[in-house]
Design a protein around this motif. Structure first.
Motif, PDB file in Angstrom:
ATOM      1  N   LEU A 130      39.735  32.079  46.202  1.00 40.43           N
ATOM      2  CA  LEU A 130      38.777  32.199  47.307  1.00 40.43           C
ATOM      3  C   LEU A 130      38.802  33.603  47.901  1.00 40.43           C
ATOM      4  O   LEU A 130      37.753  34.134  48.312  1.00 40.43           O
ATOM      5  CB  LEU A 130      39.089  31.158  48.385  1.00 40.43           C
ATOM      6  CG  LEU A 130      38.870  29.696  47.979  1.00 40.43           C
ATOM      7  CD1 LEU A 130      39.326  28.764  49.100  1.00 40.43           C
ATOM      8  CD2 LEU A 130      37.412  29.433  47.629  1.00 40.43           C
ATOM      9  N   ALA A 131      39.962  34.213  47.957  1.00 37.55           N
ATOM     10  CA  ALA A 131      40.063  35.576  48.485  1.00 37.55           C
ATOM     11  C   ALA A 131      39.334  36.560  47.573  1.00 37.55           C
ATOM     12  O   ALA A 131      38.643  37.477  48.049  1.00 37.55           O
ATOM     13  CB  ALA A 131      41.530  35.972  48.638  1.00 37.55           C
ATOM     14  N   VAL A 133      36.827  35.820  45.576  1.00 39.92           N
ATOM     15  CA  VAL A 133      35.397  35.541  45.750  1.00 39.92           C
ATOM     16  C   VAL A 133      34.875  36.195  47.022  1.00 39.92           C
ATOM     17  O   VAL A 133      33.766  36.749  47.041  1.00 39.92           O
ATOM     18  CB  VAL A 133      35.151  34.017  45.773  1.00 39.92           C
ATOM     19  CG1 VAL A 133      33.742  33.696  46.252  1.00 39.92           C
ATOM     20  CG2 VAL A 133      35.386  33.422  44.390  1.00 39.92           C
ATOM     21  N   GLU A 134      35.662  36.174  48.074  1.00 37.10           N
ATOM     22  CA  GLU A 134      35.251  36.796  49.337  1.00 37.10           C
ATOM     23  C   GLU A 134      35.072  38.305  49.160  1.00 37.10           C
ATOM     24  O   GLU A 134      34.164  38.906  49.737  1.00 37.10           O
ATOM     25  CB  GLU A 134      36.287  36.510  50.416  1.00 37.10           C
ATOM     26  CG  GLU A 134      35.967  37.101  51.779  1.00 37.10           C
ATOM     27  CD  GLU A 134      34.709  36.528  52.407  1.00 37.10           C
ATOM     28  OE1 GLU A 134      34.100  37.224  53.250  1.00 37.10           O
ATOM     29  OE2 GLU A 134      34.332  35.380  52.070  1.00 37.10           O
ATOM     30  N   ARG A 135      35.926  38.909  48.340  1.00 36.19           N
ATOM     31  CA  ARG A 135      35.851  40.362  48.145  1.00 36.19           C
ATOM     32  C   ARG A 135      34.735  40.764  47.188  1.00 36.19           C
ATOM     33  O   ARG A 135      34.158  41.847  47.320  1.00 36.19           O
ATOM     34  CB  ARG A 135      37.179  40.905  47.584  1.00 36.19           C
ATOM     35  CG  ARG A 135      38.376  40.709  48.482  1.00 36.19           C
ATOM     36  CD  ARG A 135      39.578  41.530  48.029  1.00 36.19           C
ATOM     37  NE  ARG A 135      40.008  41.267  46.668  1.00 36.19           N
ATOM     38  CZ  ARG A 135      40.884  40.327  46.321  1.00 36.19           C
ATOM     39  NH1 ARG A 135      41.395  39.527  47.263  1.00 36.19           N
ATOM     40  NH2 ARG A 135      41.247  40.171  45.056  1.00 36.19           N
ATOM     41  N   ARG A 137      32.034  38.488  45.839  1.00 28.29           N
ATOM     42  CA  ARG A 137      30.763  37.788  46.017  1.00 28.29           C
ATOM     43  C   ARG A 137      30.043  37.439  44.714  1.00 28.29           C
ATOM     44  O   ARG A 137      28.900  37.846  44.486  1.00 28.29           O
ATOM     45  CB  ARG A 137      29.826  38.629  46.888  1.00 28.29           C
ATOM     46  CG  ARG A 137      30.375  39.019  48.231  1.00 28.29           C
ATOM     47  CD  ARG A 137      30.435  37.853  49.172  1.00 28.29           C
ATOM     48  NE  ARG A 137      30.912  38.236  50.504  1.00 28.29           N
ATOM     49  CZ  ARG A 137      30.970  37.416  51.541  1.00 28.29           C
ATOM     50  NH1 ARG A 137      30.587  36.165  51.393  1.00 28.29           N
ATOM     51  NH2 ARG A 137      31.415  37.820  52.702  1.00 28.29           N
ATOM     52  N   ASP A 182      37.526  42.255  41.206  1.00 26.52           N
ATOM     53  CA  ASP A 182      37.762  42.941  42.472  1.00 26.52           C
ATOM     54  C   ASP A 182      37.101  44.322  42.426  1.00 26.52           C
ATOM     55  O   ASP A 182      37.193  45.027  41.417  1.00 26.52           O
ATOM     56  CB  ASP A 182      39.277  43.093  42.685  1.00 26.52           C
ATOM     57  CG  ASP A 182      39.604  43.668  44.048  1.00 26.52           C
ATOM     58  OD1 ASP A 182      39.302  44.871  44.278  1.00 26.52           O
ATOM     59  OD2 ASP A 182      40.184  42.954  44.872  1.00 26.52           O
TER      60      ASP A 182
END
Length: 245
Positions: A130-131, A133-135, A137, A182
């Protein structure tokens, strides 16, 4: 997502178009097949649990009862994947979004391989997934999306920096999804390596790899075609809102 235009220029050695018919409604095939254990809904409308995927599907948009069936499953004032172009919405329904997409399928040019650095990701890796994916998108990814198939990643100094996995599983096929890197580690070919790893394991169990991409993402489409995928269809990614109570 609903397929609306099918390509007819399949290269020699690619699957017969007749065997690809299931890809016209891949979500329905997945929810009534490999992912039936995750399906919620009724005989006309099915969806994934809200913490697995926002995806849902209808058996046929031609059935006049489908609109009431959607409300039964999604509720009033809720968002639901929209129909293809040309299907008129009943009174009280609203279009929320509509975006062009593409559907690509394997050809005999695709050369898959397992990646020694790829590690299988599971429940314990969800915070890192999830981290990432947050970075980066890449698109929808939720706390239990990993239940849809095999997800793999590459770590550097313990940090998850690239990921790819399996999402929809229509009969005979598996969708490669959540392909992301990333921002600080792009340009190293990590995403390509993971796509080929996922495709390798899909083929090992007798299925065929396919994927979807935004129609505006020309770079991704060129990459996938260079790897050995071909454009099968143009699709519509969109959503509608059901009538208020």
């Amino acid at each position: 997502m609903t397929t609306v235009t099918i390509s007819t220029d399949a290269p020699t050695g690619s699957p017969d178009p007749a065997s690809e018919a299931v890809l016209d409604n891949p979500r329905w095939s997945s929810l009534t097949g490999a992912h039936a254990h995750l399906a919620e809904g009724n005989e006309l409308v099915l969806r994934y649990p809200v913490d697995v995927s926002p995806f849902a599907a209808v058996r046929s948009w031609d059935d006049p009862d489908v609109w009431d069936a959607i409300v039964d499953v999604a509720g009033h004032g809720a968002e639901f994947p929209g129909p293809p172009a040309g299907v008129a919405l009943p009174t009280g329904w609203q279009t929320v979004a509509a975006h062009e997409g593409v559907q690509l399928v394997e050809t005999d040019r695709l050369r898959t391989r397992a990646d020694d650095e790829a590690v299988v990701l599971g429940a314990d890796d969800v915070p890192d997934m999830l981290a990432l994916v947050e970075r980066s998108r890449p698109g929808p990814f939720l706390p239990r999306t990993y239940l849809m198939g095999r997800y793999v990643g590459i770590r550097r100094e313990g940090r998850l920096v690239a990921m790819a996995g399996e999402r929809l599983q229509p009969a005979g096929w598996t969708e490669i999804s959540a392909v992301t890197t990333d921002p600080d580690h792009r340009g190293q070919g990590l995403a390509t390596r993971l796509v080929l790893d996922v495709a390798h394991h899909v083929r090992e169990r007798g299925a065929r790899p396919m994927l979807h991409a935004a129609g505006t993402n020309a770079n991704a489409i060129r990459l996938y075609e260079a790897l050995g995928f071909r454009l099968r269809a143009r699709t519509t990614f969109g959503a509608v809102r059901t009538p208020p109570a």
